[in-house]
Design a protein around this motif. Structure first.
Motif, PDB file in Angstrom:
ATOM      1  N   LEU A 187     -12.168  15.922 -16.860  1.00 44.69           N
ATOM      2  CA  LEU A 187     -11.246  15.348 -17.571  1.00 44.69           C
ATOM      3  C   LEU A 187     -11.128  13.959 -17.315  1.00 44.69           C
ATOM      4  CD1 LEU A 187      -8.768  16.118 -19.499  1.00 44.69           C
ATOM      5  CD2 LEU A 187      -7.496  16.619 -17.488  1.00 44.69           C
ATOM      6  N   MET A 188     -11.071  13.332 -16.170  1.00 45.14           N
ATOM      7  CA  MET A 188     -10.875  11.947 -16.195  1.00 45.14           C
ATOM      8  C   MET A 188     -11.916  11.020 -16.462  1.00 45.14           C
ATOM      9  SD  MET A 188      -7.644  11.880 -15.417  1.00 45.14           S
ATOM     10  CE  MET A 188      -7.817  10.042 -15.089  1.00 45.14           C
ATOM     11  N   SER A 189     -13.230  11.630 -16.228  1.00 43.70           N
ATOM     12  CA  SER A 189     -14.423  10.967 -16.734  1.00 43.70           C
ATOM     13  C   SER A 189     -14.444  10.798 -18.329  1.00 43.70           C
ATOM     14  CB  SER A 189     -15.619  11.711 -16.375  1.00 43.70           C
ATOM     15  OG  SER A 189     -15.887  11.467 -14.755  1.00 43.70           O
ATOM     16  N   SER A 190     -14.160  12.009 -18.980  1.00 46.17           N
ATOM     17  CA  SER A 190     -14.220  12.139 -20.451  1.00 46.17           C
ATOM     18  C   SER A 190     -13.109  11.159 -21.186  1.00 46.17           C
ATOM     19  CB  SER A 190     -13.985  13.428 -20.982  1.00 46.17           C
ATOM     20  OG  SER A 190     -12.771  13.883 -20.630  1.00 46.17           O
ATOM     21  N   ILE A 191     -11.845  10.999 -20.277  1.00 39.80           N
ATOM     22  CA  ILE A 191     -10.842  10.159 -20.906  1.00 39.80           C
ATOM     23  C   ILE A 191     -11.414   8.698 -20.566  1.00 39.80           C
ATOM     24  CG2 ILE A 191      -8.382   9.478 -20.594  1.00 39.80           C
ATOM     25  CD1 ILE A 191      -7.750  12.394 -20.268  1.00 39.80           C
ATOM     26  N   THR A 192     -11.845   8.778 -19.585  1.00 44.02           N
ATOM     27  CA  THR A 192     -11.975   7.018 -19.167  1.00 44.02           C
ATOM     28  C   THR A 192     -12.818   6.533 -20.110  1.00 44.02           C
ATOM     29  OG1 THR A 192     -11.559   7.472 -16.825  1.00 44.02           O
ATOM     30  CG2 THR A 192     -12.762   5.438 -17.329  1.00 44.02           C
ATOM     31  N   ILE A 216     -22.658   4.127 -16.737  1.00 46.08           N
ATOM     32  CA  ILE A 216     -21.973   5.566 -16.669  1.00 46.08           C
ATOM     33  C   ILE A 216     -21.759   5.975 -15.184  1.00 46.08           C
ATOM     34  CG2 ILE A 216     -22.488   8.029 -17.170  1.00 46.08           C
ATOM     35  CD1 ILE A 216     -21.837   6.031 -19.684  1.00 46.08           C
ATOM     36  N   ILE A 217     -23.001   5.842 -14.127  1.00 46.64           N
ATOM     37  CA  ILE A 217     -22.807   6.229 -13.027  1.00 46.64           C
ATOM     38  C   ILE A 217     -21.363   5.468 -12.386  1.00 46.64           C
ATOM     39  CG2 ILE A 217     -23.515   6.003 -10.530  1.00 46.64           C
ATOM     40  CD1 ILE A 217     -26.435   6.480 -11.895  1.00 46.64           C
ATOM     41  N   GLY A 218     -21.377   4.268 -12.516  1.00 49.24           N
ATOM     42  CA  GLY A 218     -20.198   3.448 -12.072  1.00 49.24           C
ATOM     43  C   GLY A 218     -18.888   3.907 -12.607  1.00 49.24           C
ATOM     44  N   LYS A 219     -18.632   4.496 -13.853  1.00 46.51           N
ATOM     45  CA  LYS A 219     -17.372   4.966 -14.205  1.00 46.51           C
ATOM     46  C   LYS A 219     -17.134   6.523 -13.809  1.00 46.51           C
ATOM     47  CE  LYS A 219     -16.365   2.051 -17.350  1.00 46.51           C
ATOM     48  NZ  LYS A 219     -14.960   1.062 -17.270  1.00 46.51           N
ATOM     49  N   VAL A 220     -18.238   6.963 -13.283  1.00 44.20           N
ATOM     50  CA  VAL A 220     -18.171   8.486 -13.030  1.00 44.20           C
ATOM     51  C   VAL A 220     -17.985   8.620 -11.435  1.00 44.20           C
ATOM     52  CG1 VAL A 220     -19.363  10.756 -12.871  1.00 44.20           C
ATOM     53  CG2 VAL A 220     -19.176   9.397 -15.090  1.00 44.20           C
ATOM     54  N   ILE A 221     -18.586   7.812 -10.626  1.00 42.04           N
ATOM     55  CA  ILE A 221     -18.484   8.139  -9.244  1.00 42.04           C
ATOM     56  C   ILE A 221     -17.302   8.201  -8.891  1.00 42.04           C
ATOM     57  CG2 ILE A 221     -19.152   7.149  -7.083  1.00 42.04           C
ATOM     58  CD1 ILE A 221     -22.038   7.107  -8.104  1.00 42.04           C
ATOM     59  N   SER A 266     -20.986  15.388 -16.091  1.00 39.45           N
ATOM     60  CA  SER A 266     -21.921  15.274 -17.139  1.00 39.45           C
ATOM     61  C   SER A 266     -21.213  16.011 -18.113  1.00 39.45           C
ATOM     62  CB  SER A 266     -23.263  15.913 -16.453  1.00 39.45           C
ATOM     63  OG  SER A 266     -23.293  17.310 -16.607  1.00 39.45           O
ATOM     64  N   PHE A 267     -20.486  17.303 -17.979  1.00 39.12           N
ATOM     65  CA  PHE A 267     -19.940  17.798 -18.980  1.00 39.12           C
ATOM     66  C   PHE A 267     -18.853  16.663 -19.678  1.00 39.12           C
ATOM     67  CE2 PHE A 267     -19.720  22.339 -20.267  1.00 39.12           C
ATOM     68  CZ  PHE A 267     -19.029  21.960 -21.789  1.00 39.12           C
ATOM     69  N   GLY A 268     -18.098  16.135 -18.620  1.00 35.12           N
ATOM     70  CA  GLY A 268     -17.069  14.954 -19.219  1.00 35.12           C
ATOM     71  C   GLY A 268     -17.708  13.903 -20.068  1.00 35.12           C
ATOM     72  N   LEU A 269     -18.893  13.513 -19.671  1.00 36.25           N
ATOM     73  CA  LEU A 269     -19.783  12.610 -20.264  1.00 36.25           C
ATOM     74  C   LEU A 269     -20.050  13.216 -21.796  1.00 36.25           C
ATOM     75  CD1 LEU A 269     -21.280   9.904 -20.278  1.00 36.25           C
ATOM     76  CD2 LEU A 269     -23.231  11.251 -19.314  1.00 36.25           C
ATOM     77  N   LEU A 270     -20.663  14.308 -21.799  1.00 37.84           N
ATOM     78  CA  LEU A 270     -20.918  15.028 -23.205  1.00 37.84           C
ATOM     79  C   LEU A 270     -19.688  14.860 -24.062  1.00 37.84           C
ATOM     80  CD1 LEU A 270     -22.752  16.653 -24.968  1.00 37.84           C
ATOM     81  CD2 LEU A 270     -21.911  18.611 -23.572  1.00 37.84           C
ATOM     82  N   SER A 275     -16.222  12.305 -28.753  1.00 40.57           N
ATOM     83  CA  SER A 275     -14.837  12.163 -29.056  1.00 40.57           C
ATOM     84  C   SER A 275     -14.713  10.727 -29.528  1.00 40.57           C
ATOM     85  CB  SER A 275     -14.102  12.234 -27.698  1.00 40.57           C
ATOM     86  OG  SER A 275     -14.134  13.592 -27.066  1.00 40.57           O
ATOM     87  N   GLN A 276     -13.632  10.310 -30.421  1.00 40.00           N
ATOM     88  CA  GLN A 276     -13.462   9.242 -31.056  1.00 40.00           C
ATOM     89  C   GLN A 276     -12.311   8.608 -30.321  1.00 40.00           C
ATOM     90  OE1 GLN A 276     -14.949   8.103 -33.838  1.00 40.00           O
ATOM     91  NE2 GLN A 276     -15.906   9.841 -34.677  1.00 40.00           N
ATOM     92  N   THR A 277     -11.300   9.229 -29.810  1.00 43.17           N
ATOM     93  CA  THR A 277     -10.176   8.867 -28.970  1.00 43.17           C
ATOM     94  C   THR A 277     -10.057   9.484 -27.591  1.00 43.17           C
ATOM     95  OG1 THR A 277      -8.533  10.268 -30.018  1.00 43.17           O
ATOM     96  CG2 THR A 277      -9.135   8.194 -31.191  1.00 43.17           C
ATOM     97  N   GLN A 278      -8.956   9.085 -26.910  1.00 45.42           N
ATOM     98  CA  GLN A 278      -8.835   9.510 -25.671  1.00 45.42           C
ATOM     99  C   GLN A 278      -7.942  11.081 -25.951  1.00 45.42           C
ATOM    100  OE1 GLN A 278      -7.187   6.766 -22.643  1.00 45.42           O
ATOM    101  NE2 GLN A 278      -6.788   5.478 -24.241  1.00 45.42           N
ATOM    102  N   VAL A 279      -7.353  11.007 -26.922  1.00 46.27           N
ATOM    103  CA  VAL A 279      -6.607  12.263 -27.048  1.00 46.27           C
ATOM    104  C   VAL A 279      -7.811  13.529 -27.491  1.00 46.27           C
ATOM    105  CG1 VAL A 279      -4.966  13.804 -28.914  1.00 46.27           C
ATOM    106  CG2 VAL A 279      -4.443  11.159 -27.963  1.00 46.27           C
ATOM    107  N   ASP A 280      -8.606  12.823 -28.389  1.00 41.71           N
ATOM    108  CA  ASP A 280      -9.827  13.954 -28.740  1.00 41.71           C
ATOM    109  C   ASP A 280     -10.269  14.436 -27.493  1.00 41.71           C
ATOM    110  OD1 ASP A 280      -9.164  13.540 -31.310  1.00 41.71           O
ATOM    111  OD2 ASP A 280     -10.862  12.176 -31.672  1.00 41.71           O
ATOM    112  N   ALA A 281     -10.479  13.572 -26.698  1.00 46.88           N
ATOM    113  CA  ALA A 281     -11.294  13.814 -25.180  1.00 46.88           C
ATOM    114  C   ALA A 281     -10.447  14.755 -24.381  1.00 46.88           C
ATOM    115  CB  ALA A 281     -11.807  12.607 -24.454  1.00 46.88           C
TER     116      ALA A 281
END
Length: 365
Positions: A187-192, A216-221, A266-270, A275-281
């Motif tokens: 959830l947090m990865s997808s929103i970020t 991507i790695i820097g955002k997820v780790i 990786s699912f959050g990245l997908l 997603s267009q927006t944080q709400v979508d994510a």
């Protein structure tokens, strides 16, 4: 009133243009009704079991036929001894084993009684309780049919395997670990990442000399690290407070958790890539990952009780494979050779999700 009409018109235009949110809002009631309607059930069909028939006489075979014909059970193995039964629990995923004693027919005809032993996998307490009741119902039906010609009874001995105290914590701890990882990592990865796209900073990052995979790695780790700390805390509390044992290798358990966190990220990245927006994510994560994790992973409701389409759909979500693996390691003491297939599935999912997401990121940015 004119001003109100203009505001209403503006909001409806905005909603219609945001096709992802509109589709989610319209699809949510239908999806919830279908998911909850078909998945929340206490009935179990075709549960995998083993039958150790030490008598192999006409009455024991008739009892096995009754068990198979009930529709509750699917006999997947006929072991020759109790050692093979232990292997069936670990390698064939059986939920229950029935042992028919030697001289079964003679004991019924001469002593008018016989003892049956039922071995339950109580790592999932709800499933074990339901299946145990099913066995007793089938045996009761067999007894009534047999007693048309004579009078006999059965003494059913139940053995609780993997959870002798029938503690519900054995069922909830793996599920809680799964939910924490999904919520924090996916959830947090997808929103970020969606926020970076929404504000335009992702486009700026992608034109810098920094490699895309490093961004991507820097955002997820960081979220994986937070999720890992939460998992360690849950394990410590489970062992010290609720006295839940870790029968398998602690190192194997931690490696499994890290692999699942990678798959969740990786699912959050997908999700962020579509997603267009944080709400979508957030909405896609909750509807497309969190709810299936609760309903289609076998955490709360047995998969065998669901229609076949949902059983097949459950294979798409990483939570199912992770819960199977973590229960095997924590409760059954399984090693790498017992859960290698689950690990492979999770790793393949992670690779596929990452490749697809990076491809989408190139097209969108």
């Amino acid at each position: 009133m004119k001003e109100l009409r203009m505001i209403l018109k503006k909001e409806f235009i905005h909603i219609i243009r945001d096709k992802i949110t509109l589709a989610l809002v319209l699809a949510m009631p239908i999806a919830l009704v279908l998911l909850f309607g078909f998945t929340i059930s206490t009935d179990i069909r075709n549960a995998k079991i083993s039958v150790l028939d030490q008598a192999k006489d006409s009455q024991s075979k008739l009892l096995v036929d009754k068990i198979t014909a009930s529709g509750y059970f699917q006999v997947v193995a006929y072991p020759e001894n109790e050692v093979e039964i232990d292997n069936d629990f670990k390698n064939k995923g059986i939920k229950l084993a029935i042992i028919i004693p030697p001289h079964f027919e003679d004991k019924l005809s001469k002593e008018h009684t016989a003892n049956l032993q039922v071995i339950n996998d109580v790592s999932d307490l709800n499933v074990a309780s339901i299946l145990n009741n099913y066995v007793r119902a089938v045996v009761q039906g067999y007894t009534e049919e047999y007693n048309q010609d004579s009078q006999a009874g059965f003494d059913i001995t139940t053995k609780m395997l993997y959870n002798p105290e029938s503690s519900s914590v054995y069922m909830f701890v793996p599920g809680i670990i799964t939910l924490i990882m999904v919520l924090v990592t996916a959830l947090m990865s997808s929103i970020t990442l969606a926020r970076e796209k929404e504000t335009g900073t992702m486009r700026m990052l992608l034109i810098t000399p920094v490699k895309k995979i490093h961004i991507i790695i820097g955002k997820v780790i960081p979220y994986m690290a937070i999720s890992f700390i939460g998992t360690i805390a849950i394990l410590i509390i489970s062992v010290t407070v609720f006295k839940m044992p870790i029968n398998g290798s602690l190192l194997m358990l931690l490696i499994l958790c890290i692999i699942f966190m990678l798959t969740s990220a990786s699912f959050g990245l997908l999700i962020s890539s579509i997603s267009q927006t944080q709400v979508d994510a957030m909405m896609i994560t909750m509807m497309g990952l969190f709810l299936p994790t609760v309903l289609l992973s076998g955490f709360l409701f047995p998969l065998n009780s669901m229609p076949m389409v949902f059983q097949v759909l459950a294979n798409v979500f990483p939570a199912k494979w992770f819960i199977l693996a973590i229960k095997d390691v924590m409760i059954k003491g399984s090693g790498i050779f017992d859960i290698w297939m689950y690990l492979l599935i999770l790793l393949v999912m992670a690779v596929v999700f990452i490749i697809f997401s990076l491809t989408r990121l190139d097209k969108r940015n």
